[in-house]
Motif scaffolding. Structure first.
Motif, PDB file in Angstrom:
ATOM      1  N   GLU A 129      37.410  36.538  39.193  1.00 36.81           N
ATOM      2  CA  GLU A 129      38.637  36.590  39.993  1.00 36.81           C
ATOM      3  C   GLU A 129      39.667  37.497  39.315  1.00 36.81           C
ATOM      4  O   GLU A 129      40.319  38.313  39.969  1.00 36.81           O
ATOM      5  N   ARG A 130      39.769  37.387  38.011  1.00 32.26           N
ATOM      6  CA  ARG A 130      40.754  38.193  37.279  1.00 32.26           C
ATOM      7  C   ARG A 130      40.391  39.682  37.315  1.00 32.26           C
ATOM      8  O   ARG A 130      41.288  40.536  37.357  1.00 32.26           O
ATOM      9  N   GLY A 132      39.032  41.345  39.798  1.00 31.26           N
ATOM     10  CA  GLY A 132      39.540  41.865  41.062  1.00 31.26           C
ATOM     11  C   GLY A 132      41.055  41.947  41.080  1.00 31.26           C
ATOM     12  O   GLY A 132      41.631  42.926  41.571  1.00 31.26           O
ATOM     13  N   GLU A 133      41.702  40.929  40.538  1.00 29.01           N
ATOM     14  CA  GLU A 133      43.166  40.927  40.504  1.00 29.01           C
ATOM     15  C   GLU A 133      43.700  42.056  39.631  1.00 29.01           C
ATOM     16  O   GLU A 133      44.654  42.746  40.013  1.00 29.01           O
ATOM     17  N   GLN A 134      43.094  42.254  38.468  1.00 24.76           N
ATOM     18  CA  GLN A 134      43.540  43.325  37.578  1.00 24.76           C
ATOM     19  C   GLN A 134      43.342  44.694  38.233  1.00 24.76           C
ATOM     20  O   GLN A 134      44.180  45.591  38.095  1.00 24.76           O
ATOM     21  N   ASP A 137      46.005  44.943  41.002  1.00 23.14           N
ATOM     22  CA  ASP A 137      47.340  44.950  40.393  1.00 23.14           C
ATOM     23  C   ASP A 137      47.662  46.317  39.798  1.00 23.14           C
ATOM     24  O   ASP A 137      48.797  46.807  39.902  1.00 23.14           O
ATOM     25  N   TYR A 276      34.589  36.550  42.625  1.00 20.94           N
ATOM     26  CA  TYR A 276      35.226  37.829  42.928  1.00 20.94           C
ATOM     27  C   TYR A 276      36.045  37.717  44.219  1.00 20.94           C
ATOM     28  O   TYR A 276      35.597  37.113  45.194  1.00 20.94           O
ATOM     29  N   PRO A 277      37.249  38.288  44.232  1.00 24.51           N
ATOM     30  CA  PRO A 277      38.052  38.233  45.460  1.00 24.51           C
ATOM     31  C   PRO A 277      37.371  38.984  46.607  1.00 24.51           C
ATOM     32  O   PRO A 277      36.608  39.929  46.384  1.00 24.51           O
ATOM     33  N   GLU A 281      41.465  39.354  50.422  1.00 22.39           N
ATOM     34  CA  GLU A 281      42.314  38.851  49.330  1.00 22.39           C
ATOM     35  C   GLU A 281      42.902  40.000  48.516  1.00 22.39           C
ATOM     36  O   GLU A 281      44.079  39.946  48.105  1.00 22.39           O
ATOM     37  N   LEU A 282      42.116  41.049  48.288  1.00 23.19           N
ATOM     38  CA  LEU A 282      42.631  42.209  47.558  1.00 23.19           C
ATOM     39  C   LEU A 282      43.764  42.881  48.329  1.00 23.19           C
ATOM     40  O   LEU A 282      44.791  43.259  47.762  1.00 23.19           O
ATOM     41  N   ARG A 285      46.970  40.838  48.204  1.00 20.39           N
ATOM     42  CA  ARG A 285      47.637  40.944  46.904  1.00 20.39           C
ATOM     43  C   ARG A 285      48.345  42.287  46.773  1.00 20.39           C
ATOM     44  O   ARG A 285      49.471  42.368  46.264  1.00 20.39           O
ATOM     45  N   TRP A 286      47.701  43.362  47.219  1.00 15.06           N
ATOM     46  CA  TRP A 286      48.321  44.696  47.169  1.00 15.06           C
ATOM     47  C   TRP A 286      49.593  44.720  48.014  1.00 15.06           C
ATOM     48  O   TRP A 286      50.616  45.268  47.597  1.00 15.06           O
TER      49      TRP A 286
END
Length: 353
Positions: A129-130, A132-134, A137, A276-277, A281-282, A285-286
């Motif tokens: 998950e992190r 995908g977030e990183q 981000d 994984y997102p 979800e990606l 977040r964007w």
């Protein structure tokens, strides 16, 4: 790699003399070619106690924008003091007497590029998950930069960027079709190109764009939790439409619900695993991080697949003309029509975000 090709890449003595003039003497000196390089060539250099990387165009290539390493150095140097992680820019050289081309030198970082598989240390839902977030981000950080403030106000023409992308890739495909359509035609691509031209957004936000942002163009530092410590391959960076960057990143990102990839040689599937997102979800977040909306998402995702098809068709032309020995290129006979079919599925709503 032949010795002749390596000799065309670098004159080790001339490079050593240049580095000594710029960085001082060093007892230990070594040069190795990085075999994973893509369009530009990458050399690992040990200079005393420093580990460096040299980036240069392929030998014999003209310095068009696809291989403009000084441009790449310029943007990396501009973002080096921001919260966007890049390797330390060290030197840029336009004196072709050194190694036969423009080149630049940057610091070498340690870590993993997630190209073929996930490292064992990341094989955990929370770490996935992190990752995908990183990834998203950091893209948002690029898009939030004040490009005027960091000295990139003249780095490109953001107005009309998306229209130029559609026009450019239409021309690339026309060039490829001059040869490839004698072998087989791809009528779906003509339809996709027409749809894109009819649906280009009239305006868009203006930001710095990376131009080739995807999971295997970033690095994660050693250890856990995953920490994205570098963004690479800035050679296509300019001022333009951030939604095009997002659409390109998403074209390489897999969801568990997806059909088999059209380009299995270039698209990995490990991000289908638990943790994984998803693409949705990606995107969410964007949008939250940038304050922008991913409007007309079908257009941007279709444009990304159209560009992939354009690359593949150019590869296929080079294969047919005998100008390449890459084993991937002949496979484009079938891969490109499959990509065109994917683009049509996105247009028609049959491959949702």
């Amino acid at each position: 790699m032949s010795d002749d090709y390596y000799d065309r890449l670098v004159d080790e003595d001339a490079l050593a003399a240049y580095l000594e003039d710029e960085l001082g003497e060093a007892d230990d000196y070594d040069v190795r070619r990085h075999e994973e390089g893509h369009s530009n060539e990458t050399l690992f250099v040990t200079w005393g106690d420093r580990e460096l990387v040299v980036r240069r165009p392929p030998p014999g290539e003209t310095a068009d924008t696809a291989h403009d390493v000084i441009r790449e150095y310029t943007v990396m140097n501009a973002v080096a003091d921001t919260d966007v992680p890049v390797p330390d820019p060290v030197l840029a050289c336009e004196d072709h007497d050194v190694i036969g081309s423009d080149f630049y030198v940057m610091g070498r970082l340690e870590g993993d590029v997630l190209r073929e598989a996930e490292p064992d240390r990341f094989a955990d839902p929370a770490h996935r998950e992190r990752i995908g977030e990183q990834l998203v981000d950091t893209l948002a950080k690029i898009h939030r930069l004040d490009y005027e403030e960091i000295g990139l106000g003249e780095f490109g023409r953001p107005e009309g960027y998306t229209q130029r992308q559609v026009d450019r890739w239409g021309k690339q495909l026309s060039w490829a079709f001059e040869v490839t359509e004698d072998e087989r035609e791809v009528p779906d691509l003509h339809e996709v190109g027409d749809w894109l031209r009819e649906n280009v957004p009239e305006d868009h936000p203006h930001t710095l764009v990376h131009g080739d942002y995807k999971l295997d163009n970033v690095m994660f530092a050693p250890g856990t939790p995953p920490e994205l410590n570098a963004v690479f391959d800035w050679e296509m960076a300019t001022l333009g439409d951030p939604r095009a960057d997002l659409g390109w990143m998403l074209s390489y990102w897999r969801d568990a619900k997806d059909p088999d990839p059209e380009l299995p040689e270039l698209v990995t599937q490990f991000m289908e695993r638990e943790g994984y997102p998803t693409r949705v979800e990606l995107v969410s977040r964007w949008e939250e991080l940038t304050g922008l909306e991913f409007e007309r998402e079908r257009f941007y995702r279709t444009l990304a697949v159209y560009k992939l098809a354009g690359l593949g068709e150019m590869f296929f032309r080079r294969h047919l003309e005998g100008n390449a020995d890459n084993p991937l290129y002949p496979k484009m006979r079938d891969r490109v029509p499959a990509l065109a079919a994917r683009a049509k599925r996105i247009i028609e709503g049959d491959e949702p975000l």
